[in-house]
Design a protein around this motif. Structure first.
Motif, PDB file in Angstrom:
ATOM      1  N   ALA A 148       3.511 -13.306  11.148  1.00 28.40           N
ATOM      2  CA  ALA A 148       3.663 -11.745  10.340  1.00 28.40           C
ATOM      3  C   ALA A 148       2.525 -11.774   9.762  1.00 28.40           C
ATOM      4  CB  ALA A 148       4.753 -12.416   9.368  1.00 28.40           C
ATOM      5  N   HIS A 149       2.479 -10.394   9.439  1.00 28.26           N
ATOM      6  CA  HIS A 149       1.169  -9.718   8.684  1.00 28.26           C
ATOM      7  C   HIS A 149       1.118 -10.637   7.343  1.00 28.26           C
ATOM      8  CE1 HIS A 149      -1.374  -7.281   6.361  1.00 28.26           C
ATOM      9  NE2 HIS A 149      -0.492  -6.763   5.752  1.00 28.26           N
ATOM     10  N   LEU A 150       2.108 -11.188   6.763  1.00 26.96           N
ATOM     11  CA  LEU A 150       2.151 -11.818   5.311  1.00 26.96           C
ATOM     12  C   LEU A 150       3.027 -13.022   5.681  1.00 26.96           C
ATOM     13  CD1 LEU A 150       2.958  -8.744   3.028  1.00 26.96           C
ATOM     14  CD2 LEU A 150       0.608  -9.926   3.208  1.00 26.96           C
ATOM     15  N   ALA A 151       2.417 -13.991   4.843  1.00 24.88           N
ATOM     16  CA  ALA A 151       3.255 -15.306   4.775  1.00 24.88           C
ATOM     17  C   ALA A 151       4.707 -14.949   4.182  1.00 24.88           C
ATOM     18  CB  ALA A 151       2.702 -16.368   4.098  1.00 24.88           C
ATOM     19  N   VAL A 152       5.787 -15.306   4.775  1.00 24.42           N
ATOM     20  CA  VAL A 152       7.028 -14.837   3.962  1.00 24.42           C
ATOM     21  C   VAL A 152       7.863 -16.005   3.670  1.00 24.42           C
ATOM     22  CG1 VAL A 152       9.146 -14.022   4.848  1.00 24.42           C
ATOM     23  CG2 VAL A 152       7.010 -12.931   5.937  1.00 24.42           C
TER      24      VAL A 152
ATOM     25  N   ARG B  29       9.102 -10.231   8.954  1.00 23.08           N
ATOM     26  CA  ARG B  29       8.872 -11.400   9.767  1.00 23.08           C
ATOM     27  C   ARG B  29       7.755 -11.414  10.942  1.00 23.08           C
ATOM     28  NH1 ARG B  29      13.154 -13.463  14.205  1.00 23.08           N
ATOM     29  NH2 ARG B  29      12.915 -15.679  13.951  1.00 23.08           N
ATOM     30  N   GLY B  30       7.379 -10.314  11.187  1.00 22.67           N
ATOM     31  CA  GLY B  30       6.500 -10.043  12.291  1.00 22.67           C
ATOM     32  C   GLY B  30       5.414  -9.282  12.277  1.00 22.67           C
TER      33      GLY B  30
ATOM     34  N   LEU C 231       6.828  -4.878   0.683  1.00 21.23           N
ATOM     35  CA  LEU C 231       5.607  -5.450   1.188  1.00 21.23           C
ATOM     36  C   LEU C 231       4.649  -5.436  -0.189  1.00 21.23           C
ATOM     37  CD1 LEU C 231       4.888  -3.294   4.311  1.00 21.23           C
ATOM     38  CD2 LEU C 231       4.455  -5.720   4.325  1.00 21.23           C
ATOM     39  N   PHE C 232       4.669  -4.710  -1.086  1.00 26.15           N
ATOM     40  CA  PHE C 232       3.925  -4.614  -2.255  1.00 26.15           C
ATOM     41  C   PHE C 232       4.341  -5.585  -3.020  1.00 26.15           C
ATOM     42  CE2 PHE C 232       3.244   0.199  -1.898  1.00 26.15           C
ATOM     43  CZ  PHE C 232       1.919   0.150  -1.330  1.00 26.15           C
ATOM     44  N   ALA C 233       5.798  -6.049  -3.150  1.00 28.17           N
ATOM     45  CA  ALA C 233       6.176  -7.050  -4.188  1.00 28.17           C
ATOM     46  C   ALA C 233       5.755  -8.385  -3.519  1.00 28.17           C
ATOM     47  CB  ALA C 233       7.825  -6.974  -3.912  1.00 28.17           C
ATOM     48  N   VAL C 234       5.831  -8.840  -2.207  1.00 32.67           N
ATOM     49  CA  VAL C 234       5.351 -10.073  -1.588  1.00 32.67           C
ATOM     50  C   VAL C 234       4.066 -10.307  -1.487  1.00 32.67           C
ATOM     51  CG1 VAL C 234       7.774 -10.192  -0.857  1.00 32.67           C
ATOM     52  CG2 VAL C 234       6.207  -9.560   0.808  1.00 32.67           C
ATOM     53  N   ALA C 235       3.477  -9.254  -1.069  1.00 28.37           N
ATOM     54  CA  ALA C 235       1.872  -9.514  -0.687  1.00 28.37           C
ATOM     55  C   ALA C 235       0.978 -10.121  -2.033  1.00 28.37           C
ATOM     56  CB  ALA C 235       1.242  -8.220  -0.614  1.00 28.37           C
ATOM     57  N   PRO C 236       0.085 -11.189  -1.869  1.00 33.09           N
ATOM     58  CA  PRO C 236      -0.364 -11.437  -2.743  1.00 33.09           C
ATOM     59  C   PRO C 236      -1.506 -10.480  -3.439  1.00 33.09           C
ATOM     60  CG  PRO C 236      -0.711 -13.015  -0.854  1.00 33.09           C
ATOM     61  CD  PRO C 236       0.178 -11.743  -0.424  1.00 33.09           C
ATOM     62  N   ASP C 237      -2.303  -9.730  -2.505  1.00 35.36           N
ATOM     63  CA  ASP C 237      -3.057  -8.639  -3.208  1.00 35.36           C
ATOM     64  C   ASP C 237      -2.128  -7.533  -2.803  1.00 35.36           C
ATOM     65  OD1 ASP C 237      -5.107  -7.233  -3.868  1.00 35.36           O
ATOM     66  OD2 ASP C 237      -6.137  -7.578  -2.010  1.00 35.36           O
ATOM     67  N   ALA C 238      -1.445  -6.909  -3.506  1.00 33.70           N
ATOM     68  CA  ALA C 238      -0.426  -5.753  -3.362  1.00 33.70           C
ATOM     69  C   ALA C 238      -1.517  -4.507  -3.411  1.00 33.70           C
ATOM     70  CB  ALA C 238       0.504  -5.583  -4.380  1.00 33.70           C
ATOM     71  N   GLY C 239      -2.053  -4.421  -4.274  1.00 34.08           N
ATOM     72  CA  GLY C 239      -3.171  -3.077  -4.405  1.00 34.08           C
ATOM     73  C   GLY C 239      -4.119  -2.982  -3.423  1.00 34.08           C
ATOM     74  N   GLY C 240      -4.379  -4.138  -2.489  1.00 34.79           N
ATOM     75  CA  GLY C 240      -5.311  -4.304  -1.466  1.00 34.79           C
ATOM     76  C   GLY C 240      -4.746  -3.884  -0.110  1.00 34.79           C
ATOM     77  N   GLN C 241      -3.477  -3.437  -0.056  1.00 38.06           N
ATOM     78  CA  GLN C 241      -2.814  -3.382   1.316  1.00 38.06           C
ATOM     79  C   GLN C 241      -3.037  -1.963   1.709  1.00 38.06           C
ATOM     80  OE1 GLN C 241      -0.546  -5.290   3.221  1.00 38.06           O
ATOM     81  NE2 GLN C 241      -1.573  -6.870   1.798  1.00 38.06           N
TER      82      GLN C 241
ATOM     83  N   ALA D 185      -6.211   0.748  19.228  1.00 36.71           N
ATOM     84  CA  ALA D 185      -7.047   0.890  18.088  1.00 36.71           C
ATOM     85  C   ALA D 185      -6.584   0.030  16.712  1.00 36.71           C
ATOM     86  CB  ALA D 185      -7.084   2.337  17.817  1.00 36.71           C
ATOM     87  N   LEU D 186      -5.446  -0.644  17.139  1.00 35.37           N
ATOM     88  CA  LEU D 186      -4.842  -1.185  15.854  1.00 35.37           C
ATOM     89  C   LEU D 186      -5.279  -2.696  15.864  1.00 35.37           C
ATOM     90  CD1 LEU D 186      -2.474  -0.633  13.791  1.00 35.37           C
ATOM     91  CD2 LEU D 186      -0.872  -1.758  15.204  1.00 35.37           C
ATOM     92  N   PRO D 187      -5.809  -3.121  14.670  1.00 36.99           N
ATOM     93  CA  PRO D 187      -6.235  -4.550  14.629  1.00 36.99           C
ATOM     94  C   PRO D 187      -5.215  -5.542  15.025  1.00 36.99           C
ATOM     95  CG  PRO D 187      -6.972  -3.016  12.508  1.00 36.99           C
ATOM     96  CD  PRO D 187      -6.077  -2.314  13.296  1.00 36.99           C
ATOM     97  N   ALA D 188      -5.876  -6.545  15.395  1.00 38.92           N
ATOM     98  CA  ALA D 188      -4.914  -7.688  15.796  1.00 38.92           C
ATOM     99  C   ALA D 188      -4.011  -8.402  14.512  1.00 38.92           C
ATOM    100  CB  ALA D 188      -5.714  -8.851  16.454  1.00 38.92           C
ATOM    101  N   GLY D 189      -4.400  -8.298  13.647  1.00 36.17           N
ATOM    102  CA  GLY D 189      -3.620  -8.690  12.530  1.00 36.17           C
ATOM    103  C   GLY D 189      -2.860  -7.716  11.722  1.00 36.17           C
TER     104      GLY D 189
END
Length: 646
Positions: free
Chosen positions: A149-153, A189-190, A214-224, A318-322
């Motif tokens: 996943a893009h973020l640890a869940v 999840r992915g 996504l904003f709620a669970v991201a460690p750096d919500a403002g940087g998304q 063009a989409l980054p791998a991560g």
């Protein structure tokens, strides 16, 4: 006589009869100019080029052998004449493979490549660029489906937030779990997820909650870095408008627990895919690609059924791998105008689920929703990241019943709903063009009468408010055609409607441009920031009464372009069903032609029906055409599903 002469004579006859594009014969001649060409290879090239023009990405050899008449949509006599002129035409797939693999213009996967224009991959013959695009899409999607996943869940954290974001009133659909809630949990999840469903199932409602999650669970919500995109300007504007509205409501719900207004204010406007990728004049290449990837962490693409194969390949390249990719769309709608049916291929079996034990366990822990037993299974990695929304909150009446009947291929039920639809659904059978003109005159009268008001002469904010009301009035009614040409197509109806409106003194024409003329942009123009499919209205410029401007609505924002600067437009009282995708009208009129054909199928009728929010009218000069269309399901030739399975 040259052995090729009879074949070329039949190709010319089919072209003159309108059964072949002239380009198809020209392409076959080109292939013959770069190497030796047998009649069999020439025939294959003609068919391949013709199928590409109809949206297929390849020629399936087994279909060519089993039922070429159904494949091409020609009469038995036409096919026999063409095949009879092809000396030594192969009769089996094995024989076709042997003929094609021996041609110098054909490359087989695994062999040394000399950049041949044709590719033979198993039992599929491709134009090289479509094989390359299909291979790229399959490899990229497969890799993302297996990627972390893009973020640890943390399932417990996700569950807590989903309970807040959805609330108890959203707990369950009428006949099963809350699929919207499940879609959010599974998407998180992915690295890739697909959310599909018909009109009113809440795809953008769901993705707004996914963004909040996504904003709620991201460690750096403002940087998304979050990007919103769609194939057309209108679809992009609707996506942003819908998500902004849903997020504003959510901000009130979550309160101080999440600074949602602040976080979402950093998201830019939704953009067309062309704009997002950096389209450049006079080239098919984009500014963004693997060497210059997009600067995004999360990309959400709405109306994904409209995204053709070449565009999807460019986007994935063009989409980054991560980065995380979320595709939204109705898999049962019309596929893209250009080659490919990517969304339909990617989630072809979404209704069957096929969720394995790991997905079921995660879904229950993260959402509190149990996946029904009948949807359990062991489908591939992409199926574990695909959710079909199943309950329509908008289409519970006759329009929804009609759409479901058409989608199921149930002619009897569809005709019954059309005849018993009450105020919501009407069917004008054995119609004359006069019926269409009467509907157009009544449907467009409100916005045209508004134009004559004094408000149109004001300047500033008051004028913008007036333009907004006029545009909304125009957007409440639309005529959709199944075909472009002929009496019942866009080409025949638009001038007839203009004449009818002028006779009723609702418009006053002084040439091509006149006050009240609706236009559709037919080509992207980055200089004026108008894009293929955008629709605007021609109105007087209040600052210069002798000048005309075309006004466009982007969300709630009004903007305009001088009419004289718009070179690639066409009158749009009537438009094709294809061009209507991503739009919604209170009253939609679908006009069928007198005779069907291979392009008239249930997906087209379904898409036309689902553009209507309150009232739908079907106009058919011949009743049998509807039954013919509903029975026919479009199957675009593609190797994408097989590549994903492999």
């Amino acid at each position: 006589m040259n052995e090729m002469d009879p074949l070329w004579a039949e190709v010319e006859a089919l072209t003159e009869a309108g059964q072949l594009r002239r380009l198809s014969g020209a392409f076959a001649r080109f292939i013959g100019s770069v190497g030796a060409a047998s009649p069999g290879l020439t025939l294959a090239c003609v068919l391949l080029s013709e199928l590409e023009g109809r949206g297929h990405s390849c020629l399936m050899l087994d279909e060519l052998v089993d039922d070429p008449v159904a494949l091409m949509g020609w009469s038995v006599e036409q096919w026999r004449a063409l095949a009879g002129a092809c000396a030594g035409q192969p009769k089996t797939v094995k024989a076709w493979r042997a003929l094609l693999s021996g041609a110098s213009q054909v490359w087989q996967a695994g062999e040394l490549s000399f950049e041949q224009p044709l590719v033979l991959d198993g039992e599929r013959l491709y134009l090289r660029r479509y094989w390359r695009d299909e291979t790229l899409v399959a490899a990229s999607i497969a890799a993302r489906a297996r990627a972390p996943a893009h973020l640890a869940v943390d399932a417990g954290q996700v569950r807590a937030w989903l309970d807040i974001l959805f609330g108890s009133h959203d707990a369950h659909d009428a006949d099963g779990p809350n699929w919207q809630k499940l879609a959010c949990a599974i998407a998180l999840r992915g690295s890739v997820s697909i959310i599909t469903g018909g009109p009113g199932t809440g795809k953008t409602y769901t993705v707004a909650r996914l963004l909040a999650l996504l904003f709620a669970v991201a460690p750096d919500a403002g940087g998304q870095r979050i990007a919103l995109a769609a194939p057309t300007g209108k679809a992009a504007a609707r996506l942003k408008q819908s998500i902004d509205k849903a997020l504003a409501e959510l901000a009130d719900k979550v309160g101080d627990q999440l600074p949602l207004r602040e976080l979402t204010s950093r998201m830019g406007a939704a953009r067309t895919l062309h704009s997002l990728l950096g389209a450049r004049p006079d080239t098919r290449a984009f500014a963004h690609n693997r060497a210059n990837p997009l600067d995004v962490d999360v990309l959400i693409v709405d109306e994904a059924s409209m995204v053709h194969l070449e565009m999807m390949a460019a986007l994935l390249d063009a989409l980054p791998a991560g980065a995380m990719l979320v595709l939204l769309g109705d898999k049962d709608q019309l596929a893209s105008v250009e080659a490919g049916a990517v969304l339909g291929d990617l989630c072809h079996d979404a209704q069957a689920g096929g969720y394995d034990a790991a997905t079921r366990a995660y879904a229950l822990a993260a959402s509190g929703e149990a996946i029904p037993p009948q949807l359990q299974g062991s489908a591939g990695a992409l199926a574990q990241q695909t959710v079909m929304l199943r309950h329509s909150r908008r289409f519970s009446g006759p329009i929804g019943q009609l759409a479901l009947a058409v989608n199921a291929g149930d002619v009897t039920r569809a005709e019954q709903v059309l005849r018993d639809g009450g105020d919501a659904v009407h069917w004008i059978e054995n119609a004359q063009q006069q019926h269409v003109l009467q509907l157009a005159s009544a449907g467009y009268r409100p916005y045209l009468e508004m134009i004559d008001g004094i408000e149109g002469k004001q300047e500033g904010a008051g004028h913008d408010d007036w333009v907004r009301r006029v545009l909304h009035s125009f957007e409440s009614f639309r005529l959709l055609c199944a075909v472009r040409e002929g009496e019942w197509g866009v080409g025949g109806l638009n001038p007839a409607i203009e004449q009818r409106l002028e006779s009723a003194r609702l418009i006053r024409r002084r040439g091509d441009w006149y006050v009240g003329r609706p236009v559709m942009v037919t080509r992207n123009d980055y200089g004026t920031r108008v894009f293929n499919g955008d629709i605007g209205l021609t109105l007087a410029d209040p600052a210069r009464p002798d000048s005309l401007r075309v006004y466009f609505l982007e969300g709630d924002e009004v903007r305009s372009v001088l009419a004289t600067r718009l070179r690639h437009v066409e009158t749009a009282y009537a438009m094709t069903v294809h061009k209507s995708q991503g739009s919604e009208f209170a009253h939609t009129v679908l006009v069928l032609p007198k005779a069907g054909g291979a392009m008239l199928a249930r997906e087209l009728v379904y898409t036309g029906i689902t553009r209507a929010s309150r009232q739908f009218t079907l106009v058919s000069p011949a009743s049998a055409v509807l039954a013919e269309a509903v029975k026919r399901k479009t199957q675009r030739a593609s190797g994408l599903r097989k590549m994903l399975e492999g």
